[in-house]
Design a protein around this motif. Structure first.
Motif, PDB file in Angstrom:
ATOM      1  N   ARG A 197     -11.853  -0.072   5.780  1.00  0.00           N
ATOM      2  CA  ARG A 197     -11.850  -1.468   6.218  1.00  0.00           C
ATOM      3  C   ARG A 197     -12.428  -2.383   5.146  1.00  0.00           C
ATOM      4  O   ARG A 197     -13.343  -2.018   4.407  1.00  0.00           O
TER       5      ARG A 197
ATOM      6  N   PRO B 239      -5.332  -2.628   7.594  1.00  0.00           N
ATOM      7  CA  PRO B 239      -6.233  -2.095   6.562  1.00  0.00           C
ATOM      8  C   PRO B 239      -5.672  -0.816   5.944  1.00  0.00           C
ATOM      9  O   PRO B 239      -4.778  -0.164   6.500  1.00  0.00           O
TER      10      PRO B 239
ATOM     11  N   GLN C 126      -8.651  -2.300  -0.974  1.00  0.00           N
ATOM     12  CA  GLN C 126      -9.777  -2.482  -0.062  1.00  0.00           C
ATOM     13  C   GLN C 126     -10.805  -3.346  -0.777  1.00  0.00           C
ATOM     14  O   GLN C 126     -11.274  -3.012  -1.860  1.00  0.00           O
TER      15      GLN C 126
END
Length: 625
Positions: A218, A140, A369
């Protein structure tokens, strides 16, 4: 030719035709072999073979020789090895006999799994460049944000206990701990002050777990009932990302954005844009760098949007059509964009924006993301979305597709012709404002005109009205100048009307997902609301069964007309437990399984119709809706 015409040793020798053996066709040899085996089987007793049987076997003529190119030639000498090497048909029969008995329920579960796997086997939600070069991301993004030390040291057992207390289900690796206070999120003081001014003191369950997940960089799939505060989960971290990037390296004209939010409707995009502006104003007042947002929707003059892009834009809130248009014309680029949110993600896919979103993905130059949020997100969307996410965290508050428990659902049987008259009576249940939903545009205009004739202060919106008229209607309704808003499902996706006490479904929608979104316009932020739904014989039995199960799940009163329905799923709790899916995995309806899903049938028929249009020379290009 000499090799082709030479006689084999088995058929001729130097003596000419004296030792000639007649050629036996393959079919005849097989018949002879079968007869020999039959006689052998008949002569063999149940126990060990007797001496007489042995004599019979010894008296049998040997099998004829097989040609060298026969499949069984050289495998142990003719047919003597037949029992050791049974045919495929015999093997299949033996396997079927050895296999355990499959019950009807197990057979249905296997069939459903195959269907879900087939549905999930679609083009991955990745850019063409990434697919072509085989680019995958394993880690991530790093944001630099960390929760306070006491949260980082929180034992896992305590974190799980807090999640159980808030009814939060999480799925993923290394999930950040939940934060019960906005101060634990390290937000700037002006943002905290704005939250208090809006009356938001404590985070809601989706914010308790969702904000730490997003702030830590995340990828996430967020599922929570309507009115639970999902918008702040992706808006606040986006503002933090924009401030951080601007302070590290200020944006120059023509650059941007750093982050982007894609919404299925113009009204929802406008609402999200307004929320972002509310937090940017106090930040600018205390000396934080200026953050420029852009509302990129259709129905508005593109020149005004391009002026913002030329100055350099930090945040973009867009609908897919206009965004794709700007990117295709190279008026804007996503070279620096590393934050992407799909709001009401399942509706974006259902409304046909899947290919548009995939085209937007093509313009990203690096890892981003990715966040997906919705109140109704069945497994098929989650499986499809995981292809675009890196080690995603799924945060689920309640069942995906469940109705808001703060809404009192009243379902009444009203004949088709009596609905318009009964509508006036329903408007008397609660004080304004009231929201009325219809399935089609013609009904919206008809009801709007009828209410105006009866002296009711009403406005209407649907996809056929221009953007200015839609904005004015929403604004006057939110400001309290109008008492009733009549709308199609364009107003059901994510729009926040804080003071609505009553939602009326003039038509029961064909898909239970739309029903959940509609009634979610009331009972928001912990308040209680009422939803009245008219049903009659025009609705299909599958839709009514879905409604019945939804009412039962929310512990609402079930009217006699629904209670009398023959429910095939009442005794199939075992199937739900064994399959792990309650109801339909495709649309989330509780009154049917995926094998009988009407939405799936509709999608298939639409796909077939689309392919036929292309075949006959029509279609091929879909403009912005």
């Amino acid at each position: 030719m000499a090799a082709a015409t030479a006689a084999s040793p088995a058929t001729a020798n130097s003596d000419g035709e004296e030792n000639y053996e007649e050629y036996i066709p393959v079919a005849k040899r097989r018949a002879m072999e079968a007869e020999r085996l039959r006689r052998l089987r008949l002569s063999k007793p149940a126990s060990a073979p007797s001496s007489s049987a042995a004599e019979v076997v010894s008296d049998l003529p040997p099998p004829p020789p097989l040609p060298p190119n026969h499949p069984t030639a050289g495998a142990g000498g003719g047919g003597s090895d037949a029992s050791a090497k049974p045919s495929l048909l015999v093997k299949a029969t033996q396997l079927k006999r050895a296999a355990p008995e499959v019950t009807h329920t197990e057979q249905l579960i296997m069939q459903e799994k195959e269907m879900i796997e087939h549905l999930s086997d679609r083009k991955t939600l990745m850019s063409v460049r990434e697919l072509a070069k085989g680019i995958t991301y394993s880690d991530p993004l790093q944001t630099g944000w960390k929760p306070p030390l006491r949260l980082r040291r929180m034992p896992r057992a305590k974190a799980d206990e807090l999640r159980r207390k808030w009814h939060i289900l999480v799925d993923g690796d290394d999930v950040p701990p939940p934060a019960r206070d906005f101060r634990d999120l390290r937000l700037p003081e002006p943002m905290l002050r704005k939250l208090r001014e809006k009356g938001i003191i404590q985070p809601t369950p989706i914010q308790v777990q969702g904000l730490p997940v997003v702030l830590s960089g995340r990828d996430m799939i967020g599922i929570a009932f309507t009115g639970s505060g999902k918008t702040l989960v992706f808006v606040l971290p986006l503002i933090m990302v924009a401030i951080q990037e601007e302070m590290i390296m200020p944006i120059v004209p023509g650059e941007g954005p750093f982050g982007m939010i894609i919404c299925p409707s113009r009204e929802l995009a406008k609402q999200t844009y307004d929320v972002i502006e509310q937090f940017l104003v106090p930040l600018k007042e205390v000396g934080y760098p200026e953050i420029r947002p852009l509302l990129c929707i259709g129905g508005v003059d593109m020149r005004a949007q391009l002026d913002v892009v030329k100055k350099g834009v930090h945040i973009v809130v867009a609908t897919p059509g206009r965004l794709k248009d700007l990117l295709a014309k190279k008026k804007m680029n996503l070279d620096n964009c590393r934050y992407l949110t799909l709001d009401e993600a399942d509706r974006l896919v259902d409304l046909g924006f899947e290919d548009d979103i995939r085209e937007v993905f093509d313009h990203f130059k690096a890892q981003r993301q990715t966040l997906l949020f919705s109140a109704t997100m069945p497994k098929k969307i989650q499986n499809f979305a995981k292809s675009a996410l890196v080690k995603p965290v799924i945060v689920n508050v309640g069942r995906a597709g469940a109705a808001n428990l703060d809404v009192i659902q009243e379902v009444e049987y009203v004949k088709e012709d009596a609905r318009i008259i009964y509508l006036l009576e329903c408007l008397q249940k609660t004080p304004p404002p009231v929201l009325v939903f219809c399935e089609n545009k013609a009904d919206v205009d008809y009801i709007h005109e009828y209410l105006l004739l009866k002296g009711v202060e009403a406005v209407a919106i649907h996809g056929g009205k221009d953007q200015e008229e839609r904005e004015n209607a929403i604004e006057s309704f939110k400001n309290g100048k109008k008492d009733v808003l009549v709308a199609t499902d364009v107003a059901s996706k994510g729009l926040d009307f804080p003071d609505i006490q009553h939602v009326i479904n003039y038509d029961m929608p064909a898909e239970i997902e739309n029903y959940v979104h509609r009634i979610g316009r009331t009972g928001r932020c912990g308040k209680t609301g009422i939803a009245t739904t008219f049903i009659n014989k025009n609705q299909t039995e599958t839709t009514l069964l879905d409604l019945k199960h939804l009412l039962k799940e929310a512990k609402q009163r079930i009217p006699p007309v629904l209670a009398e329905l023959n429910d095939p799923l009442e005794d199939e709790e075992t199937m739900a437990k064994e399959s792990g899916v309650k109801g339909c995995a495709y649309c989330g309806g509780l009154g049917h399984r995926v094998t009988d899903c009407p939405k799936l049938e509709h999608q298939k028929s639409m796909a077939i119709a689309g392919s036929r249009r292309d075949y006959y020379g029509g279609g091929g290009y879909r403009g912005e809706i």
